[in-house]
Structure formats: C-alpha cells, structure tokens
Write a protein that holds these residues in place. Structure first.
Motif, short mmCIF file in Angstrom:
data_model
loop_
_atom_site.label_atom_id
_atom_site.label_comp_id
_atom_site.label_asym_id
_atom_site.label_seq_id
_atom_site.Cartn_x
_atom_site.Cartn_y
_atom_site.Cartn_z
N GLN A 127 53.17 54.42 40.20
CA GLN A 127 53.47 53.64 39.02
C GLN A 127 52.31 52.73 38.64
N ALA B 228 59.24 47.37 36.18
CA ALA B 228 59.21 48.79 35.84
C ALA B 228 59.32 48.93 34.33
N GLN C 141 62.02 53.09 30.76
CA GLN C 141 62.40 54.44 31.19
C GLN C 141 62.64 54.49 32.69
N ARG C 142 61.74 53.84 33.45
CA ARG C 142 61.84 53.86 34.90
C ARG C 142 63.13 53.17 35.37
N GLU D 48 65.93 55.53 35.01
CA GLU D 48 65.95 56.50 36.11
C GLU D 48 66.55 55.90 37.38
N TRP E 244 56.63 46.20 30.53
CA TRP E 244 57.44 46.16 31.73
C TRP E 244 58.59 45.18 31.58
#
Ligand SMILES: [Zn+2]
Length: 268
Positions: A265, A56, A59-60, A63, A108
C-alpha cells in the motif's frame, strides 16, 4: 475548517528529531507507507484533531469491511516540490526563480473516520540487520581500526562497527546512511560538489535517529547530542537534506523488514 498549510519536510524532520516518541507511534500505525508520508499523515491528524490510526483509501476500507463516515474529509498527504525556472527578459537577461508547490497524492481516511467490522490488530513486522544489508548490497566487515575511540566507519559499500561499541545498532544505521547518502562515493571520486563534513555527519546521524525511533531502539539522546554538536542547536536542516534523510531512513527500514502485505500500500 480550513486545511492547514502543508509543512516542509525540514519542519516535519525537526519535529521527529525533537519528539521521537511521535515518530515511533506513527511508525507502528503507518509502517506500510514511506516515512515522509507517515509524518505528513500524522501532522494532518494532529492539526485536524483526528485520532491518529491506520490509514487506507476509501476503496481499501471497503475491502476491509469498513465504511467512511458521511461528511468525513480525506487526509491528503502531499509533497513539496521545488522547481527552478529561468525566464528571459526583453533585454535578453536571464533570471532564475525558485518556486515551491505541493503535489497532492492519494486520499486517505484514518480508522477513526470509518465504521464497520473491527480491524485485526497488527504489529509492525520485525526488522533484521542481515536482511537489510543484503537487500541494500552493503557488506559489514570486521572492524580493523586501531583507534579505540572510533565507533565505526564506512568505505565504499562496506561498513564496520567497533565490537566494544555500546550502541552498535545506532552506529550501523549511521555508517549505512553514509553509504546510501553517497558520502563514501564522494570521498573516492573527488568529483562534483562535496557535501561539507558537518552536513554529512548531521545527515547520517539524523537517519540513525529516525531508524532508532521507528524501531524503538535506544540511543536517541546520543543522536540528538551528536547532531547538535555537528550542526548547531536550532540551526535548520536544509530542505534538500531533510528529503534525503527521510528517503534513506525509509530505505533502511524497508530493506530490513519482513515482506508484508501492508508494504504494497506504500506510496511515494
Ligand atoms: Zn559519520
């Protein structure tokens, strides 16, 4: 540590064909991403000694309640782009050059590079042939060949699978690939360049192999034998074909999947 030189899609494909176990575990982990990127991410993990796992963006992860560890370097899947350039010399003669370079996409981080809240375990969504055929606008019709040795065939945007075929799912992927690769349209139109028969079979069966590997369905050994019989063992698959194969396999896998949040995504 220096980042290894990016592999070509042809090399990534060859690796996936010869080690289908690698592809199935990668698909489990990264199914939200395109197959090409799945293979790129995996090859970078392996080259850098990082435990492969879900990927990911920074930022992901935030989250999801996880944080990238200090000093971790991002995985940067990239894609080779081949361009043709024509230059004109002083005497007016034109020369065409081919150049390949690599375009870097998102950055990533792999699960192993992060810490924080545990990640819920998710399995790839189920794949359904009827859903895939509808989404791809391909119709499966009743098998109408008198030749008992024929396992299946494709015509226009229809496919048929012999009911006594021992591996119907593999043949379905193969015939679907002929349609999506444009082979059946080539046959009808007779214009433009035709893909040679041996390359057509190699492309369609490579798609079938990738789909079987990703979904952990039987038949991979037969696929590999079929590809080698048509294309020759050790004969490299052209880069353009490798890209088409990965794109079509990805299209088939995506079309048959239940819609999931992970698909959003996906990149490239
Ligand atoms: Zn075929």
């Amino acid at each position: 540590m220096a980042t290894p030189a990016p592999a070509t899609f042809a090399q990534l494909l060859e690796h996936a064909v010869n080690e289908p176990g690698v592809l199935s575990s990668a698909y489990r982990l990264f199914y939200g991403y395109s197959l090409g990127n799945v293979l790129l991410a995996l090859s970078q993990c392996m080259a850098r000694g990082i435990q492969p796992g879900p990927i990911a963006t920074f930022q992901r992860w935030k989250e999801l309640g996880r944080f990238v560890r200090r000093g971790e370097k991002a995985i940067t899947p990239c894609r080779p782009v081949t361009v043709k350039r024509t230059t004109t010399a002083d005497d007016g003669t034109e020369e065409t050059h081919r150049a390949t370079w690599f375009v870097y996409r998102s950055f990533w981080f792999v699960l192993a590079q992060t810490h924080g809240k545990p990640l819920p375990i998710t399995a790839p969504p189920s794949w359904d042939a009827t859903r895939a055929l509808a989404a791809l606008k391909v119709q499966e019709v009743e098998f109408a060949s008198l030749d008992g040795n024929t396992l299946g065939y494709a015509q226009g945007r229809t496919i048929a699978v012999n009911p006594v075929n021992p591996l119907p799912h593999k043949t379905r992927f193969h015939e679907l690939a002929h349609v999506l690769l444009g082979h059946t349209a080539e046959g009808e139109q007779h214009d433009g360049e035709l893909t040679p028969r041996n390359l057509r079979e190699c492309e369609a069966e490579s798609v079938a192999l990738l789909c079987c590997a990703a979904l952990e369905l039987p038949g991979i050994e037969y696929s590999r034998g079929y590809i080698q019989a048509w294309w020759g063992k050790g004969n490299p698959i052209p880069e353009k074909s490798a890209q088409r194969i990965l794109k079509v396999a990805d299209q088939i896998l995506r079309a048959g999947r239940e819609q999931s949040a992970a698909d959003d995504q996906g990149v490239a």
